[in-house]
Scaffold this motif. Structure first.
Motif, PDB file in Angstrom:
ATOM      1  N   ALA A  28      -7.603  -3.162  -9.335  1.00 45.42           N
ATOM      2  CA  ALA A  28      -8.065  -1.784  -9.135  1.00 45.42           C
ATOM      3  C   ALA A  28      -7.097  -0.986  -8.286  1.00 45.42           C
ATOM      4  O   ALA A  28      -7.489  -0.312  -7.340  1.00 45.42           O
ATOM      5  CB  ALA A  28      -9.455  -1.795  -8.509  1.00 45.42           C
ATOM      6  N   GLY A  29      -5.805  -1.079  -8.581  1.00 46.76           N
ATOM      7  CA  GLY A  29      -4.816  -0.296  -7.861  1.00 46.76           C
ATOM      8  C   GLY A  29      -4.157  -1.066  -6.738  1.00 46.76           C
ATOM      9  O   GLY A  29      -4.420  -2.241  -6.520  1.00 46.76           O
ATOM     10  N   THR A  30      -3.274  -0.355  -6.019  1.00 45.55           N
ATOM     11  CA  THR A  30      -2.548  -0.937  -4.898  1.00 45.55           C
ATOM     12  C   THR A  30      -2.503   0.065  -3.757  1.00 45.55           C
ATOM     13  O   THR A  30      -2.808   1.239  -3.937  1.00 45.55           O
ATOM     14  CB  THR A  30      -1.104  -1.299  -5.288  1.00 45.55           C
ATOM     15  N   TYR A  31      -2.124  -0.414  -2.584  1.00 46.76           N
ATOM     16  CA  TYR A  31      -1.875   0.468  -1.447  1.00 46.76           C
ATOM     17  C   TYR A  31      -0.767  -0.157  -0.607  1.00 46.76           C
ATOM     18  O   TYR A  31      -0.452  -1.335  -0.746  1.00 46.76           O
ATOM     19  CB  TYR A  31      -3.143   0.708  -0.620  1.00 46.76           C
ATOM     20  N   LYS A  32      -0.158   0.663   0.226  1.00 43.53           N
ATOM     21  CA  LYS A  32       0.949   0.206   1.051  1.00 43.53           C
ATOM     22  C   LYS A  32       0.498   0.109   2.498  1.00 43.53           C
ATOM     23  O   LYS A  32      -0.076   1.052   3.037  1.00 43.53           O
ATOM     24  CB  LYS A  32       2.113   1.179   0.920  1.00 43.53           C
ATOM     25  N   LYS A  33       0.755  -1.038   3.121  1.00 39.61           N
ATOM     26  CA  LYS A  33       0.392  -1.236   4.512  1.00 39.61           C
ATOM     27  C   LYS A  33       1.551  -1.934   5.219  1.00 39.61           C
ATOM     28  O   LYS A  33       1.961  -3.017   4.812  1.00 39.61           O
ATOM     29  CB  LYS A  33      -0.878  -2.088   4.619  1.00 39.61           C
ATOM     30  N   LYS A  34       2.080  -1.278   6.233  1.00 47.83           N
ATOM     31  CA  LYS A  34       3.206  -1.797   7.015  1.00 47.83           C
ATOM     32  C   LYS A  34       4.369  -2.190   6.114  1.00 47.83           C
ATOM     33  O   LYS A  34       4.967  -3.246   6.273  1.00 47.83           O
ATOM     34  CB  LYS A  34       2.763  -2.985   7.860  1.00 47.83           C
ATOM     35  N   GLY A  35       4.661  -1.356   5.116  1.00 44.86           N
ATOM     36  CA  GLY A  35       5.796  -1.585   4.241  1.00 44.86           C
ATOM     37  C   GLY A  35       5.580  -2.608   3.142  1.00 44.86           C
ATOM     38  O   GLY A  35       6.489  -2.914   2.393  1.00 44.86           O
ATOM     39  N   THR A  36       4.381  -3.165   3.048  1.00 49.35           N
ATOM     40  CA  THR A  36       4.078  -4.165   2.035  1.00 49.35           C
ATOM     41  C   THR A  36       3.034  -3.618   1.072  1.00 49.35           C
ATOM     42  O   THR A  36       2.061  -3.004   1.501  1.00 49.35           O
ATOM     43  CB  THR A  36       3.515  -5.444   2.700  1.00 49.35           C
TER      44      THR A  36
END
Length: 96
Positions: A28-36
């Motif tokens: 269900a999609g992606t997100y970016k957290k601390k460059g990852t």
């Protein structure tokens, strides 16, 4: 990242809670957290959305609190480096 079959719905009220490779999860999609980049999943049964980091990796179907016990007994406190700034020092990090 693990494969989708290695995750399960974290919602305890869901009929497929704790069942891996049950065919109830979709990406269900992606997100970016601390460059990852982190993957999001959605349960087709209850509609709960969660990230790849939210589902406990070490949880077994029979032992729901297994991850908590592992973290309490086997995590290590790492002392933080001094920042050189005045004030309260950083708290130690707990890692597994």
């Amino acid at each position: 990242m693990l494969e989708i079959k290695d995750y399960f719905c974290p919602q305890e009220s869901c009929k497929s809670y704790g069942l891996r490779n049950h065919g109830n999860l979709i990406k269900a999609g992606t997100y970016k957290k601390k460059g990852t980049i982190k993957q999001m999943f959605k349960c087709k049964i209850c509609g709960t959305r969660f990230s790849e980091t939210q589902t406990p990796l070490f949880t077994s179907d029979e032992l729901v609190h297994y991850e908590t016990v592992l973290r309490e007994n086997f995590s290590v406190c790492e002392p933080q480096e001094k920042t050189g700034k005045r004030g309260r020092p950083r708290k130690d990090k707990k890692t597994i």
